[in-house]
Motif scaffolding. Structure first.
Motif, PDB file in Angstrom:
ATOM      1  N   MET A  58       0.801  -1.219   0.000  1.00 53.38           N
ATOM      2  CA  MET A  58       0.000   0.000   0.000  1.00 53.38           C
ATOM      3  C   MET A  58       0.840   1.278   0.000  1.00 53.38           C
ATOM      4  O   MET A  58       0.321   2.354  -0.291  1.00 53.38           O
ATOM      5  N   LEU A  59       2.136   1.155   0.317  1.00 54.82           N
ATOM      6  CA  LEU A  59       3.027   2.321   0.355  1.00 54.82           C
ATOM      7  C   LEU A  59       4.249   2.084  -0.534  1.00 54.82           C
ATOM      8  O   LEU A  59       5.391   2.166  -0.092  1.00 54.82           O
ATOM      9  N   PRO A  60       4.029   1.805  -1.839  1.00 53.13           N
ATOM     10  CA  PRO A  60       5.142   1.419  -2.706  1.00 53.13           C
ATOM     11  C   PRO A  60       6.180   2.520  -2.925  1.00 53.13           C
ATOM     12  O   PRO A  60       7.343   2.230  -3.158  1.00 53.13           O
ATOM     13  N   GLY A  61       5.787   3.767  -2.844  1.00 53.72           N
ATOM     14  CA  GLY A  61       6.727   4.859  -3.097  1.00 53.72           C
ATOM     15  C   GLY A  61       7.268   5.488  -1.831  1.00 53.72           C
ATOM     16  O   GLY A  61       7.847   6.572  -1.867  1.00 53.72           O
ATOM     17  N   ALA A  62       7.105   4.804  -0.714  1.00 55.15           N
ATOM     18  CA  ALA A  62       7.553   5.365   0.567  1.00 55.15           C
ATOM     19  C   ALA A  62       9.073   5.490   0.590  1.00 55.15           C
ATOM     20  O   ALA A  62       9.785   4.728  -0.060  1.00 55.15           O
ATOM     21  N   PRO A  63       9.569   6.475   1.348  1.00 50.02           N
ATOM     22  CA  PRO A  63      11.026   6.588   1.503  1.00 50.02           C
ATOM     23  C   PRO A  63      11.588   5.327   2.152  1.00 50.02           C
ATOM     24  O   PRO A  63      10.834   4.530   2.715  1.00 50.02           O
ATOM     25  N   PRO A  64      12.910   5.143   2.106  1.00 48.25           N
ATOM     26  CA  PRO A  64      13.502   3.963   2.752  1.00 48.25           C
ATOM     27  C   PRO A  64      13.066   3.871   4.218  1.00 48.25           C
ATOM     28  O   PRO A  64      12.915   4.882   4.896  1.00 48.25           O
ATOM     29  N   ALA A  65      12.875   2.647   4.673  1.00 47.53           N
ATOM     30  CA  ALA A  65      12.439   2.425   6.058  1.00 47.53           C
ATOM     31  C   ALA A  65      13.465   3.021   7.016  1.00 47.53           C
ATOM     32  O   ALA A  65      14.657   3.058   6.729  1.00 47.53           O
ATOM     33  N   GLU A  66      12.957   3.495   8.158  1.00 46.77           N
ATOM     34  CA  GLU A  66      13.814   4.102   9.160  1.00 46.77           C
ATOM     35  C   GLU A  66      13.231   3.834  10.547  1.00 46.77           C
ATOM     36  O   GLU A  66      12.033   3.606  10.686  1.00 46.77           O
ATOM     37  N   PRO A  67      14.077   3.847  11.567  1.00 48.19           N
ATOM     38  CA  PRO A  67      13.548   3.619  12.914  1.00 48.19           C
ATOM     39  C   PRO A  67      12.841   4.868  13.431  1.00 48.19           C
ATOM     40  O   PRO A  67      13.251   5.987  13.125  1.00 48.19           O
ATOM     41  N   PRO A  68      11.789   4.699  14.223  1.00 46.96           N
ATOM     42  CA  PRO A  68      11.100   5.863  14.789  1.00 46.96           C
ATOM     43  C   PRO A  68      11.945   6.577  15.837  1.00 46.96           C
ATOM     44  O   PRO A  68      11.794   7.773  16.062  1.00 46.96           O
ATOM     45  N   TYR A  69      12.857   5.836  16.476  1.00 45.40           N
ATOM     46  CA  TYR A  69      13.762   6.401  17.470  1.00 45.40           C
ATOM     47  C   TYR A  69      14.983   5.489  17.548  1.00 45.40           C
ATOM     48  O   TYR A  69      14.946   4.347  17.072  1.00 45.40           O
ATOM     49  N   ALA A  70      16.053   5.969  18.112  1.00 41.02           N
ATOM     50  CA  ALA A  70      17.301   5.198  18.195  1.00 41.02           C
ATOM     51  C   ALA A  70      17.067   3.859  18.884  1.00 41.02           C
ATOM     52  O   ALA A  70      16.441   3.793  19.936  1.00 41.02           O
ATOM     53  N   GLY A  71      17.558   2.815  18.256  1.00 37.82           N
ATOM     54  CA  GLY A  71      17.454   1.476  18.825  1.00 37.82           C
ATOM     55  C   GLY A  71      16.197   0.710  18.446  1.00 37.82           C
ATOM     56  O   GLY A  71      16.062  -0.454  18.774  1.00 37.82           O
ATOM     57  N   ALA A  72      15.258   1.362  17.763  1.00 36.33           N
ATOM     58  CA  ALA A  72      14.009   0.705  17.357  1.00 36.33           C
ATOM     59  C   ALA A  72      14.185   0.023  16.008  1.00 36.33           C
ATOM     60  O   ALA A  72      15.120   0.316  15.263  1.00 36.33           O
TER      61      ALA A  72
END
Length: 108
Positions: A58-72
């Motif tokens: 459903m989110l094919p053009g989303a930016p690269p995945a990233e953590p919501p906060y450090a260590g997540a």
């Protein structure tokens, strides 16, 4: 930068058509639940969802995945937060892939 009250209120208003939406504040950021399952994190004025097959579809053009906060663990940024219908459809589609939070053991 902590998420503002105005931003979380906006996101919750966008999801207001869904039954079972709740949230919890966590160190200046927020966890959004759907039917007691963790549905998303709102951190630094960003809405992030767990990486699942449905989220990726459903989110094919989303930016690269990233953590919501450090260590997540990495999550997918939802950029289209202005589209109320899309958000409702996204959360509804993701709900079967969400899990209930683990119960914490009482301290001894």
């Amino acid at each position: 930068m902590a998420t503002s009250k105005e931003y979380i209120d906006f996101i919750l208003d966008q999801l207001s058509s869904l039954e079972g939406i709740t949230f919890r504040k966590m160190m200046g950021e927020y966890i959004i639940y759907l039917n007691e399952k963790i549905a998303a994190y709102v951190c630094d004025h960003r809405l992030l969802v767990k990486i699942t097959p449905t989220a990726q579809k459903m989110l094919p053009g989303a930016p690269p995945a990233e953590p919501p906060y450090a260590g997540a663990k990495d999550m997918i940024l939802v950029e289209n937060v202005d589209d109320r219908e899309f958000l409702a459809n996204l959360f509804t589609a993701l709900e079967p892939e969400m899990t209930l939070p683990k119960k914490k053991k009482p301290r001894k």
